[in-house]
Design a protein around this motif. Structure first.
Motif, PDB file in Angstrom:
ATOM      1  N   UNK A  32       1.296  -1.511  -0.209  1.00  0.00           N
ATOM      2  CA  UNK A  32      -0.282  -0.015  -0.372  1.00  0.00           C
ATOM      3  C   UNK A  32       0.654   1.398  -0.004  1.00  0.00           C
ATOM      4  N   UNK A  33       0.801   1.813  -1.347  1.00  0.00           N
ATOM      5  CA  UNK A  33       2.252   2.826  -1.062  1.00  0.00           C
ATOM      6  C   UNK A  33       1.423   4.229  -1.026  1.00  0.00           C
ATOM      7  N   UNK A  34       2.236   4.878  -0.543  1.00  0.00           N
ATOM      8  CA  UNK A  34       1.312   6.395   0.091  1.00  0.00           C
ATOM      9  C   UNK A  34       1.111   7.225  -1.163  1.00  0.00           C
ATOM     10  N   UNK A  35      -0.362   7.663  -0.965  1.00  0.00           N
ATOM     11  CA  UNK A  35      -0.935   8.097  -2.388  1.00  0.00           C
ATOM     12  C   UNK A  35      -0.722  10.355  -1.757  1.00  0.00           C
ATOM     13  N   UNK A  36      -0.191  10.499  -3.433  1.00  0.00           N
ATOM     14  CA  UNK A  36      -0.374  12.225  -3.236  1.00  0.00           C
ATOM     15  C   UNK A  36      -1.306  12.711  -2.051  1.00  0.00           C
ATOM     16  N   UNK A  37      -0.980  13.823  -1.509  1.00  0.00           N
ATOM     17  CA  UNK A  37      -1.732  14.751  -0.289  1.00  0.00           C
ATOM     18  C   UNK A  37      -2.468  15.840  -1.420  1.00  0.00           C
ATOM     19  N   UNK A  38      -3.702  15.817  -0.841  1.00  0.00           N
ATOM     20  CA  UNK A  38      -3.882  16.377  -2.448  1.00  0.00           C
ATOM     21  C   UNK A  38      -3.793  18.389  -1.602  1.00  0.00           C
ATOM     22  N   UNK A  39      -3.533  19.401  -2.090  1.00  0.00           N
ATOM     23  CA  UNK A  39      -3.665  20.802  -2.206  1.00  0.00           C
ATOM     24  C   UNK A  39      -2.235  20.825  -0.221  1.00  0.00           C
ATOM     25  N   UNK A  40      -1.096  19.952  -0.691  1.00  0.00           N
ATOM     26  CA  UNK A  40      -0.204  20.148   0.102  1.00  0.00           C
ATOM     27  C   UNK A  40       0.944  21.118  -0.312  1.00  0.00           C
ATOM     28  N   UNK A  41       0.922  21.807  -0.509  1.00  0.00           N
ATOM     29  CA  UNK A  41       1.195  22.627  -0.197  1.00  0.00           C
ATOM     30  C   UNK A  41       1.860  22.998   1.262  1.00  0.00           C
ATOM     31  N   UNK A  42       3.095  23.171   1.628  1.00  0.00           N
ATOM     32  CA  UNK A  42       3.541  23.568   3.141  1.00  0.00           C
ATOM     33  C   UNK A  42       2.727  24.678   3.622  1.00  0.00           C
ATOM     34  N   UNK A  43       2.102  26.026   2.573  1.00  0.00           N
ATOM     35  CA  UNK A  43       1.529  27.127   3.034  1.00  0.00           C
ATOM     36  C   UNK A  43       0.560  27.151   2.867  1.00  0.00           C
ATOM     37  N   UNK A  44      -0.446  26.206   1.807  1.00  0.00           N
ATOM     38  CA  UNK A  44      -1.454  25.955   2.505  1.00  0.00           C
ATOM     39  C   UNK A  44      -1.841  24.998   3.971  1.00  0.00           C
ATOM     40  N   UNK A  45      -1.003  23.496   4.215  1.00  0.00           N
ATOM     41  CA  UNK A  45      -1.874  23.393   4.976  1.00  0.00           C
ATOM     42  C   UNK A  45      -1.341  23.831   7.013  1.00  0.00           C
ATOM     43  N   UNK A  46      -0.102  25.037   6.662  1.00  0.00           N
ATOM     44  CA  UNK A  46       0.032  25.451   7.295  1.00  0.00           C
ATOM     45  C   UNK A  46      -1.098  26.976   7.856  1.00  0.00           C
ATOM     46  N   UNK A  47      -2.172  26.797   6.891  1.00  0.00           N
ATOM     47  CA  UNK A  47      -3.148  27.705   7.304  1.00  0.00           C
ATOM     48  C   UNK A  47      -4.596  26.814   7.917  1.00  0.00           C
ATOM     49  N   UNK A  48      -4.277  25.404   7.583  1.00  0.00           N
ATOM     50  CA  UNK A  48      -6.345  24.433   7.700  1.00  0.00           C
ATOM     51  C   UNK A  48      -6.133  23.948   9.298  1.00  0.00           C
ATOM     52  N   UNK A  49      -6.668  24.498  10.242  1.00  0.00           N
ATOM     53  CA  UNK A  49      -6.655  24.495  11.600  1.00  0.00           C
ATOM     54  C   UNK A  49      -6.313  23.517  11.918  1.00  0.00           C
ATOM     55  N   UNK A  50      -7.161  21.808  11.452  1.00  0.00           N
ATOM     56  CA  UNK A  50      -6.978  21.035  12.217  1.00  0.00           C
ATOM     57  C   UNK A  50      -5.546  20.237  11.815  1.00  0.00           C
ATOM     58  N   UNK A  51      -4.761  20.737  10.687  1.00  0.00           N
ATOM     59  CA  UNK A  51      -3.665  20.160  10.563  1.00  0.00           C
ATOM     60  C   UNK A  51      -2.713  21.067  11.374  1.00  0.00           C
ATOM     61  N   UNK A  52      -2.854  21.619  12.147  1.00  0.00           N
ATOM     62  CA  UNK A  52      -1.470  22.949  12.791  1.00  0.00           C
ATOM     63  C   UNK A  52      -2.676  21.391  14.553  1.00  0.00           C
ATOM     64  N   UNK A  53      -3.486  21.568  14.551  1.00  0.00           N
ATOM     65  CA  UNK A  53      -4.156  20.721  15.691  1.00  0.00           C
ATOM     66  C   UNK A  53      -3.349  19.227  16.018  1.00  0.00           C
ATOM     67  N   UNK A  54      -3.687  18.470  14.750  1.00  0.00           N
ATOM     68  CA  UNK A  54      -2.893  17.462  14.205  1.00  0.00           C
ATOM     69  C   UNK A  54      -1.459  17.640  14.541  1.00  0.00           C
ATOM     70  N   UNK A  55      -0.432  18.222  14.112  1.00  0.00           N
ATOM     71  CA  UNK A  55       0.858  18.496  14.188  1.00  0.00           C
ATOM     72  C   UNK A  55       1.321  18.285  15.765  1.00  0.00           C
ATOM     73  N   UNK A  56       0.332  19.308  16.050  1.00  0.00           N
ATOM     74  CA  UNK A  56       0.279  19.424  17.762  1.00  0.00           C
ATOM     75  C   UNK A  56       0.872  18.640  18.434  1.00  0.00           C
ATOM     76  N   UNK A  57      -0.679  17.538  17.905  1.00  0.00           N
ATOM     77  CA  UNK A  57      -1.188  16.075  19.628  1.00  0.00           C
ATOM     78  C   UNK A  57       0.475  15.813  19.003  1.00  0.00           C
ATOM     79  N   UNK A  58       0.515  15.644  17.803  1.00  0.00           N
ATOM     80  CA  UNK A  58       1.452  14.134  17.580  1.00  0.00           C
ATOM     81  C   UNK A  58       2.372  15.013  18.273  1.00  0.00           C
TER      82      UNK A  58
END
Ligand SMILES: [Zn+2]
Lengths: 76, 208
Positions: free
Chosen positions: B122-148
């Protein structure tokens, strides 16, 4: 040859220039031909870029003056 | 940053130059907070450790000789405070042996993702809309990173924090934490792999 599972453990070492000899040759070759590992490595890069983009912790507003008074006390 | 620069900055601060003091605080505060949180965990206690640590740094600034970098010297002071605070709070922490922790076998990617011979099933599949800039603007991304980050073992979190969040070199991290170059690399890789896995859970095909 190295397997994908082995390659997933080597990306940071490769980036830090810590792979040498046959291991490096096999790793580089694997990364040229394996789409799954290329994708994995790209996601690791994205992950690092996200971590680097997290805003720094700001010092409390009064910290500098607190420390300055600490210095003054020490002098007097 | 050479030790000469550090020595010059320290001399300015000791001469009463407040702007130099402000420069030092601006330059070094963020990592102090993050390192303290990595090893003390309790946010309020960590902030206290950092404040006490700063006072201790300033009080003993006259004894800084520039034999190590200012950061290495400050890390020793703050990690000692963190250790004391952790003992008070009855949390056994790995600060004392950040460097001597046994590096145990751990997979960067769950074995179920590979077939019997070790190639992707099961190889990894590319993430959609996954520029770091876009990800840094998503609250759920920041929350998940913080929790991890919060779930990482102390040594992994400390290394990841200094290397990636704070952008230190591997040499600086090894000196400040007292870990070997190769252990530093393993800790960094495992921590990065865990954050990637967490992001995959959020961004990968199975989340869609
Ligand atoms: Zn592969």
């Amino acid at each position: 040859m190295i397997t994908c599972r082995e390659a997933t453990e080597l990306h940071t070492a490769a980036e830090e220039g810590a792979l040498t000899g046959a291991k490096k040759v096999f790793y580089d070759l694997h990364m040229k031909i394996c789409p799954g590992c290329k994708c994995y490595r790209a996601q690791l890069h994205t992950t690092v870029d996200v971590l680097k983009g997290l805003p720094p912790e700001e010092p409390p507003a009064d910290l500098v003056s607190l420390l300055a008074s600490e210095l003054d006390e020490k002098k007097s | 940053m050479t030790h000469d620069d550090d020595r010059a900055l320290v001399a300015e601060i000791l001469a009463g130059d407040r702007a130099a003091l402000a420069r030092l605080v601006a330059r070094e505060h963020s990592w102090l907070v993050r390192l303290a949180r990595a090893v003390v965990r309790d946010k309020a206690v960590a902030d206290e450790v950092v404040q006490d640590g700063w006072v201790a740094v300033i009080r003993s600034l006259g004894s800084f000789e520039g034999r190590s970098s200012l950061r290495t010297w400050m890390a020793t002071i703050v990690l000692n405070r963190a250790k004391t605070a952790a003992v008070r709070g009855a949390r056994t922490i790995a600060v004392a042996h950040l460097g001597s922790d046994v590096i145990e076998d751990e997979d960067s990617v769950d074995r179920s993702r590979f077939g019997g011979v070790g190639f992707w099933a099961k190889p990894p599949e590319p993430w959609e809309n996954s520029s770091p800039e876009a990800l840094l603007h998503r609250r759920e991304v920041l929350a998940r990173v913080d929790a991890t980050l919060g779930e990482l073992p102390d040594a992994q979190r400390a290394v990841l924090t200094l290397r990636d969040l704070e952008g230190w070199s591997s040499e600086e991290v090894c000196n400040a934490l007292g870990v070997s170059e190769s252990n530093q690399r393993v800790l960094l890789h495992r921590a990065r792999a865990k954050v990637r896995t967490a992001l995959e859970e959020l961004l990968g095909p199975e989340s869609r």
